[in-house]
Design an enzyme around this catalytic site. Structure first.
Site, mmCIF file in Angstrom:
data_model
loop_
_atom_site.group_PDB
_atom_site.id
_atom_site.type_symbol
_atom_site.label_atom_id
_atom_site.label_comp_id
_atom_site.label_asym_id
_atom_site.label_seq_id
_atom_site.Cartn_x
_atom_site.Cartn_y
_atom_site.Cartn_z
ATOM 1 N N VAL A 179 5.996 12.602 31.480
ATOM 2 C CA VAL A 179 5.217 12.051 30.375
ATOM 3 C C VAL A 179 5.860 10.726 29.982
ATOM 4 O O VAL A 179 7.086 10.603 29.975
ATOM 5 C CB VAL A 179 5.206 12.996 29.157
ATOM 6 C CG1 VAL A 179 4.411 12.393 28.007
ATOM 7 C CG2 VAL A 179 4.640 14.353 29.531
ATOM 8 N N CYS A 180 5.037 9.741 29.680
ATOM 9 C CA CYS A 180 5.510 8.457 29.166
ATOM 10 C C CYS A 180 6.461 7.811 30.190
ATOM 11 O O CYS A 180 6.199 7.835 31.379
ATOM 12 C CB CYS A 180 6.155 8.667 27.802
ATOM 13 S SG CYS A 180 6.325 7.179 26.785
ATOM 14 N N THR A 181 7.582 7.249 29.726
ATOM 15 C CA THR A 181 8.497 6.566 30.640
ATOM 16 C C THR A 181 9.344 7.528 31.455
ATOM 17 O O THR A 181 10.203 7.095 32.221
ATOM 18 C CB THR A 181 9.405 5.587 29.876
ATOM 19 O OG1 THR A 181 10.110 6.302 28.850
ATOM 20 C CG2 THR A 181 8.589 4.465 29.251
ATOM 21 N N ALA A 227 0.556 9.288 30.533
ATOM 22 C CA ALA A 227 0.867 7.986 29.942
ATOM 23 C C ALA A 227 1.686 8.190 28.660
ATOM 24 O O ALA A 227 2.451 9.137 28.550
ATOM 25 C CB ALA A 227 -0.416 7.201 29.701
#
Length: 239
Positions: A109-111, A159
């Site tokens: 998830v995310c970075t 994202a």
């Protein structure tokens, strides 16, 4: 989807990485879904079992340390400011590589996708990331796709931050099928209706996008420096 671990204890084991300065919702959103998933066991894992403090001050206690973690069926890697130094942390990278080699699903998830990329787990794959850092995926030979959730084989990436819920229901549907995922979505009343249309650069006012990007400039510069260094010399990690 069956694995040796699942055959032994009847549950799919889901390991979710936590670390200092993690973005808490990257973890807690997916955990809320996956811990409720049928025949799944979700747990938090870090180098040791000492509590870690997220980027907003929330304290999280891991269930496992790296040394006593089983081979997970699903590995979930979140993001946050603390993700940047971990790209050069050989202990973390080695753990992800070992888990990635045996997991049925390798996810982020995310970075967190930058951590997977630093570990060589997204080579030649499609993936997504937080909109302010998605450009850094290309440094690792990853095809960046600016979508909320991206599935490429057994790699599933979400994202930024709140996309972790969409991500988690996608993971659940992959593991157990659409009906259990739909039922849990209903039970959790996941029916998003944001009060403002400003949650992504494609819908937010350009001046707002620039203001938010400027507020994170120093963090993004540090992350880019590390990403470039790791991408250039992925085999030279120092403990």
């Amino acid at each position: 989807m069956k694995t040796d671990t699942e055959n032994r204890d009847g549950k799919t084991r889901i390991g979710m990485l936590v670390f200092p300065m993690v973005t808490s919702l990257d973890v807690l959103g997916p955990f809320e879904v996956l811990a409720r998933a049928p025949d799944c066991q979700a747990e938090l894992v870090w180098k040791n079992r000492e509590p870690v403090k997220g980027d907003t001050g929330l304290v999280i206690t891991p269930d496992r340390g790296f040394d006593d973690a089983p081979q997970y069926d699903v590995i979930v890697v979140p993001g946050g400011p603390g993700q940047t130094p971990l790209m050069e942390d050989a202990t973390v990278i080695d753990f992800l590589r070992r888990q990635g080699a045996g997991a049925e699903l390798v996810t982020s998830v995310c970075t967190g996708s930058l951590l997977l990329a630093a570990a060589g787990l997204l080579d030649g794959r499609k993936a997504t990331c937080h909109w302010m850092s998605i450009d850094q995926l290309a440094l690792f030979g990853v095809q960046a796709v600016p979508e909320r959730v991206v599935v490429d084989g057994n790699r599933i990436t979400g994202a930024g931050v709140t996309s972790g819920l969409d991500f988690a229901f996608t993971v659940l549907a992959t593991l157990r099928g659409e009906e259990p995922a739909k039922a849990l979505q209903l039970m959790m009343e996941y029916d998003p209706a944001p009060p403002f249309q400003s949650g992504h650069p494609r819908v937010a006012a350009p001046e707002l996008v620039e203001k938010v990007r400027a507020s994170a400039r120093e963090m993004l510069q540090r992350r880019m420096e590390v990403s470039r260094r790791v991408a250039a010399n992925r085999g030279g990690l120092a403990r």
